[in-house]
Scaffold this motif. Sequence first.
Motif, PDB file in Angstrom:
ATOM      1  N   ASP A 123       0.835  -1.197   0.000  1.00  0.00           N
ATOM      2  CA  ASP A 123       0.000   0.000   0.000  1.00  0.00           C
ATOM      3  C   ASP A 123       0.872   1.251   0.000  1.00  0.00           C
ATOM      4  N   HIS A 124       0.381   2.287  -0.671  1.00  0.00           N
ATOM      5  CA  HIS A 124       1.120   3.537  -0.799  1.00  0.00           C
ATOM      6  C   HIS A 124       0.130   4.676  -0.544  1.00  0.00           C
ATOM      7  N   ILE A 125       0.448   5.534   0.424  1.00  0.00           N
ATOM      8  CA  ILE A 125      -0.469   6.595   0.843  1.00  0.00           C
ATOM      9  C   ILE A 125       0.161   7.955   0.550  1.00  0.00           C
ATOM     10  N   ALA A 126      -0.564   8.791  -0.167  1.00  0.00           N
ATOM     11  CA  ALA A 126      -0.057  10.118  -0.508  1.00  0.00           C
ATOM     12  C   ALA A 126      -1.222  11.020  -0.856  1.00  0.00           C
ATOM     13  N   ILE A 127      -0.974  12.320  -0.858  1.00  0.00           N
ATOM     14  CA  ILE A 127      -1.968  13.250  -1.382  1.00  0.00           C
ATOM     15  C   ILE A 127      -1.664  13.477  -2.860  1.00  0.00           C
ATOM     16  N   ASP A 128      -2.585  14.091  -3.569  1.00  0.00           N
ATOM     17  CA  ASP A 128      -2.380  14.446  -4.976  1.00  0.00           C
ATOM     18  C   ASP A 128      -1.635  15.774  -5.014  1.00  0.00           C
ATOM     19  N   ASN A 129      -0.316  15.705  -5.161  1.00  0.00           N
ATOM     20  CA  ASN A 129       0.505  16.916  -5.095  1.00  0.00           C
ATOM     21  C   ASN A 129       0.250  17.870  -6.242  1.00  0.00           C
ATOM     22  N   VAL A 130      -0.025  17.339  -7.428  1.00  0.00           N
ATOM     23  CA  VAL A 130      -0.301  18.216  -8.563  1.00  0.00           C
ATOM     24  C   VAL A 130      -1.577  19.010  -8.314  1.00  0.00           C
ATOM     25  N   ALA A 131      -2.632  18.315  -7.908  1.00  0.00           N
ATOM     26  CA  ALA A 131      -3.905  18.992  -7.640  1.00  0.00           C
ATOM     27  C   ALA A 131      -3.769  19.981  -6.490  1.00  0.00           C
ATOM     28  N   ALA A 132      -3.015  19.619  -5.445  1.00  0.00           N
ATOM     29  CA  ALA A 132      -2.847  20.510  -4.300  1.00  0.00           C
ATOM     30  C   ALA A 132      -2.090  21.770  -4.697  1.00  0.00           C
ATOM     31  N   PRO A 159      -2.260  19.066   4.156  1.00  0.00           N
ATOM     32  CA  PRO A 159      -2.567  17.640   4.010  1.00  0.00           C
ATOM     33  C   PRO A 159      -3.267  17.135   5.269  1.00  0.00           C
ATOM     34  N   ASP A 160      -4.119  16.158   5.112  1.00  0.00           N
ATOM     35  CA  ASP A 160      -4.812  15.579   6.261  1.00  0.00           C
ATOM     36  C   ASP A 160      -3.868  14.604   6.960  1.00  0.00           C
ATOM     37  N   LYS A 161      -3.012  15.149   7.826  1.00  0.00           N
ATOM     38  CA  LYS A 161      -1.985  14.323   8.464  1.00  0.00           C
ATOM     39  C   LYS A 161      -2.598  13.262   9.367  1.00  0.00           C
ATOM     40  N   ALA A 162      -3.690  13.600  10.036  1.00  0.00           N
ATOM     41  CA  ALA A 162      -4.354  12.609  10.883  1.00  0.00           C
ATOM     42  C   ALA A 162      -4.840  11.428  10.049  1.00  0.00           C
ATOM     43  N   ALA A 163      -5.388  11.719   8.868  1.00  0.00           N
ATOM     44  CA  ALA A 163      -5.864  10.638   7.993  1.00  0.00           C
ATOM     45  C   ALA A 163      -4.706   9.820   7.454  1.00  0.00           C
ATOM     46  N   GLU A 201       0.328  42.563   0.835  1.00  0.00           N
ATOM     47  CA  GLU A 201      -0.015  43.678  -0.045  1.00  0.00           C
ATOM     48  C   GLU A 201       0.906  43.776  -1.255  1.00  0.00           C
ATOM     49  N   ASP A 202       2.226  43.565  -1.052  1.00  0.00           N
ATOM     50  CA  ASP A 202       3.169  43.632  -2.166  1.00  0.00           C
ATOM     51  C   ASP A 202       3.426  42.247  -2.774  1.00  0.00           C
ATOM     52  N   ILE A 203       3.638  41.267  -1.928  1.00  0.00           N
ATOM     53  CA  ILE A 203       3.849  39.892  -2.376  1.00  0.00           C
ATOM     54  C   ILE A 203       3.055  38.953  -1.468  1.00  0.00           C
ATOM     55  N   ALA A 204       2.156  38.187  -2.060  1.00  0.00           N
ATOM     56  CA  ALA A 204       1.413  37.170  -1.315  1.00  0.00           C
ATOM     57  C   ALA A 204       2.265  35.904  -1.225  1.00  0.00           C
ATOM     58  N   VAL A 205       2.077  35.139  -0.158  1.00  0.00           N
ATOM     59  CA  VAL A 205       2.902  33.942   0.065  1.00  0.00           C
ATOM     60  C   VAL A 205       2.010  32.765   0.451  1.00  0.00           C
ATOM     61  N   VAL A 206       2.276  31.618  -0.189  1.00  0.00           N
ATOM     62  CA  VAL A 206       1.596  30.365   0.149  1.00  0.00           C
ATOM     63  C   VAL A 206       2.652  29.296   0.406  1.00  0.00           C
ATOM     64  N   GLY A 207       2.456  28.523   1.462  1.00  0.00           N
ATOM     65  CA  GLY A 207       3.342  27.402   1.771  1.00  0.00           C
ATOM     66  C   GLY A 207       2.653  26.069   1.528  1.00  0.00           C
ATOM     67  N   PHE A 208       3.241  25.042   2.083  1.00  0.00           N
ATOM     68  CA  PHE A 208       2.721  23.677   1.889  1.00  0.00           C
ATOM     69  C   PHE A 208       3.050  22.871   3.139  1.00  0.00           C
ATOM     70  N   ASP A 209       2.084  22.168   3.658  1.00  0.00           N
ATOM     71  CA  ASP A 209       2.161  21.250   4.807  1.00  0.00           C
ATOM     72  C   ASP A 209       1.400  21.742   6.023  1.00  0.00           C
ATOM     73  N   ASP A 210       1.134  23.037   6.121  1.00  0.00           N
ATOM     74  CA  ASP A 210       0.340  23.585   7.226  1.00  0.00           C
ATOM     75  C   ASP A 210       0.863  23.147   8.586  1.00  0.00           C
ATOM     76  N   VAL A 211       2.137  23.467   8.860  1.00  0.00           N
ATOM     77  CA  VAL A 211       2.701  23.139  10.169  1.00  0.00           C
ATOM     78  C   VAL A 211       2.332  24.224  11.168  1.00  0.00           C
ATOM     79  N   VAL A 212       2.415  23.881  12.441  1.00  0.00           N
ATOM     80  CA  VAL A 212       1.903  24.764  13.496  1.00  0.00           C
ATOM     81  C   VAL A 212       2.586  26.125  13.484  1.00  0.00           C
ATOM     82  N   GLU A 213       3.900  26.185  13.283  1.00  0.00           N
ATOM     83  CA  GLU A 213       4.602  27.464  13.393  1.00  0.00           C
ATOM     84  C   GLU A 213       4.124  28.465  12.351  1.00  0.00           C
ATOM     85  N   GLY A 214       3.612  27.991  11.219  1.00  0.00           N
ATOM     86  CA  GLY A 214       3.132  28.901  10.201  1.00  0.00           C
ATOM     87  C   GLY A 214       1.884  29.664  10.601  1.00  0.00           C
ATOM     88  N   ARG A 215       1.191  29.172  11.610  1.00  0.00           N
ATOM     89  CA  ARG A 215      -0.062  29.809  12.030  1.00  0.00           C
ATOM     90  C   ARG A 215       0.157  30.931  13.038  1.00  0.00           C
TER      91      ARG A 215
END
Length: 348
Positions: free
Chosen positions: A154-163, A292-296, A267-281
């Motif tokens: 079994d192999h578990i992953a999210i769809d990185n292209v779609a994300a 990603p649904d890390k719990a799942a 306002e000048d540059i918008a920023v998006v990351g990936f993984d949604d780790v706690v420190e980013g909040r």
Amino acid sequence: MRVSLKDVAAHAGVSIKTVSNVVNDYQHVTPAMRARVQRSIDALGYRPNLTARHLRKGRTGIIALALPELGNPYFAELAAAVIDSAAEHDYIVLLDHTGGRREQELLVSQGFRARVIDGLILSPIELETEDLRDRAENVPLVLLGERAYDLPCDHIAIDNVAAARAAVRHLVAVGCREVAFLGARRGRSEPAQLRVRGWREELAAAGLAADDGLVAATDGWGHADGEAAMIRLLDSGRRPDAVFAYNDPMAIGAMRVLHARGVRVPEDIAVVGFDDVVEGRFGAVSLTSVSPDKAAIGRLAVESVLARLGGGAVEPRRIRAGYRLAVRESTLGRAGEGRGGPVTGTDG
């Protein structure tokens, strides 16, 4: 002294077998009997001997989890999800740190701990399909991450292209037209390739150019790598109106540079990351991130190991875990200025 099944049986006035059936959740026990035994269990403080239970089944009660970067907050949060899920099934987790090194991944995958584990959950970076196909041990193997393997596991992953497309779609929706990508790692890296592909596809879908001059390659994916990549991009004379970073640590490093240079986010540059780790909040500007649904992922990984142990799920499965876009201040300011309002996110 340790409370035994015999003590519980005597307290409840039932046989030891009845107590065993309740403890092991045997389905053919009446609700009244189950409640009676449970009252005695609670009164005496009985705790099952999980080691003995696993040994009776010919198992150790241990699942190994091998991850490449424990210092990376995503993997730390993923490990917690696996540990929590395993505990629900009375399993403990043996944690291995491979450092993403091929020799260590080989050591783990070839079963140097096989005598003490019932299954292995592995997130490989450098291993090839042939390395895993020739495994000498037959403990169940579940793979995490985006590298593609043609293997009977079994192999578990999210769809990185779609994300990645969801992240870029959001940036376009809030008015961004020149979107940089930070973290196109030098050398082989399928996750980075997939996220760059999503970046390209969504820009094309929006009728925008995927400018290679706005793609910053890096050797790693930490805070310092994001910082250095942002510096190089700005020093090149390019000034994108958005940055999509391979992961949150890189995005946070990039935001530090922007702040130091007086560039406003979002306002000048918008920023998006990936993984949604706690420190980013919890930064001065909270970070919009693909979550990603890390719990799942943790739950699916543990359940896949246990299904193999139980003789189920014979056919290998490619399991897609979900994700959403967690929209926060690093892009939300732009959306709030008459551009259609905030985006609530998209499930994968």
